[in-house]
Design a protein around this motif. Structure first.
Motif, PDB file in Angstrom:
ATOM      1  N   GLU A   1       8.128  -3.454  -5.000  1.00 30.56           N
ATOM      2  CA  GLU A   1       6.714  -3.846  -4.908  1.00 30.56           C
ATOM      3  C   GLU A   1       6.546  -5.100  -4.066  1.00 30.56           C
TER       4      GLU A   1
ATOM      5  N   ILE B   1       3.967   5.526  -1.399  1.00 31.45           N
ATOM      6  CA  ILE B   1       3.302   6.614  -2.130  1.00 31.45           C
ATOM      7  C   ILE B   1       4.329   7.366  -2.970  1.00 31.45           C
TER       8      ILE B   1
ATOM      9  N   HIS C   1       5.296   5.097  -5.875  1.00 28.75           N
ATOM     10  CA  HIS C   1       4.234   5.012  -6.876  1.00 28.75           C
ATOM     11  C   HIS C   1       4.194   6.261  -7.762  1.00 28.75           C
ATOM     12  N   PHE C   2       4.333   7.423  -7.138  1.00 31.00           N
ATOM     13  CA  PHE C   2       4.238   8.654  -7.921  1.00 31.00           C
ATOM     14  C   PHE C   2       5.498   8.942  -8.723  1.00 31.00           C
TER      15      PHE C   2
ATOM     16  N   GLU D   1       3.776   4.223 -11.231  1.00 28.35           N
ATOM     17  CA  GLU D   1       3.029   3.000 -10.932  1.00 28.35           C
ATOM     18  C   GLU D   1       1.641   3.279 -10.355  1.00 28.35           C
ATOM     19  N   TRP D   2       1.369   4.505  -9.961  1.00 31.17           N
ATOM     20  CA  TRP D   2       0.039   4.855  -9.452  1.00 31.17           C
ATOM     21  C   TRP D   2      -1.029   4.570 -10.510  1.00 31.17           C
ATOM     22  N   ARG D   3      -0.631   4.560 -11.762  1.00 27.64           N
ATOM     23  CA  ARG D   3      -1.588   4.309 -12.848  1.00 27.64           C
ATOM     24  C   ARG D   3      -2.176   2.899 -12.782  1.00 27.64           C
TER      25      ARG D   3
ATOM     26  N   TYR E   1      -3.671   1.588 -10.500  1.00 23.03           N
ATOM     27  CA  TYR E   1      -4.879   1.560  -9.668  1.00 23.03           C
ATOM     28  C   TYR E   1      -6.041   2.336 -10.279  1.00 23.03           C
TER      29      TYR E   1
ATOM     30  N   LEU F   1      -8.172   0.056  -5.141  1.00 27.57           N
ATOM     31  CA  LEU F   1      -8.436   1.482  -5.017  1.00 27.57           C
ATOM     32  C   LEU F   1      -9.364   1.747  -3.822  1.00 27.57           C
TER      33      LEU F   1
ATOM     34  N   LYS G   1      -7.331   1.498  -0.702  1.00 29.13           N
ATOM     35  CA  LYS G   1      -6.448   2.653  -0.502  1.00 29.13           C
ATOM     36  C   LYS G   1      -7.205   3.954  -0.218  1.00 29.13           C
TER      37      LYS G   1
END
Length: 192
Positions: A10, A62, A65-66, A70-72, A74, A117, A120
């Motif tokens: 990160e 990406i 994150h998926f 970690e996408w959560r 946002y 968000l 992005k």
């Protein structure tokens, strides 16, 4: 006491993305003719090189994150949103404590979630689509007239600058003016 908030990837992703975006802003405004530094051809070369590098970095980010979930981080929330907004409007000037504490599970406060968000889902796609269309123009592919397309790309670039200025300003609003920057370098947030 301190606790880990940002993992190594990160931090790498954040700083590499920052440097690439700043380089693209600098070269982009030179391409636009706002000033002379590298010269048009070199500025164009570095602008495109940074764009490709940033796309590759974003693809890795990406994927990361998926695969890590970690996408959560946002997903927008209104939980404590009014408290955070009130803090930045009034409380920060009264020396009040920030109503939100970052944790590894909830790194971004509700206001950050909305802004990141939006970055992005709106700003980033707009800059990439308009940039890609500008690259296709010399090949005779014109979806939007060149002047309008160039103007839209420039407008989004200005929005990137506004986002960057706001982002840098917000880094100074921690317990000390450099504490948030230190956290993004070390990954650890100090308890104050």
């Amino acid at each position: 006491m301190r606790h880990m908030v940002y993992k190594r990837f990160e931090r790498f992703w954040h700083w590499a993305q920052s440097l690439l975006i700043i380089a693209m802003i600098a070269t982009g405004f030179e391409i636009h003719g706002s000033y002379q530094w590298l010269g048009f051809e070199d500025a164009l070369f570095w602008h495109e090189w940074c764009a490709v590098t940033l796309i590759v970095l974003w693809l890795f980010a990406i994927f990361w994150h998926f695969t890590t979930g970690e996408w959560r981080q946002y997903i927008p929330t209104t939980d404590k949103l009014s408290d955070v907004v009130s803090f930045y409007i009034r409380g920060i000037f009264l020396g009040q404590t920030h109503p939100y504490r970052a944790t590894p599970e909830r790194k971004h406060n509700p206001l950050q979630r909305f802004f990141y968000l939006g970055f992005k889902l709106i700003l980033a796609p707009l800059i990439w689509v308009t940039g890609a269309l500008l690259l296709l123009h010399p090949f005779g592919i014109e979806v939007i007239p060149l002047g309008a397309l160039s103007g839209l790309h420039l407008l989004v670039a200005f929005l990137f600058v506004v986002f960057l200025i706001g982002h840098v300003y917000m880094t100074t609003t921690g317990p000390t003016p450099t504490s948030h920057i230190k956290t993004m370098i070390t990954g650890y947030e100090e308890e104050h």
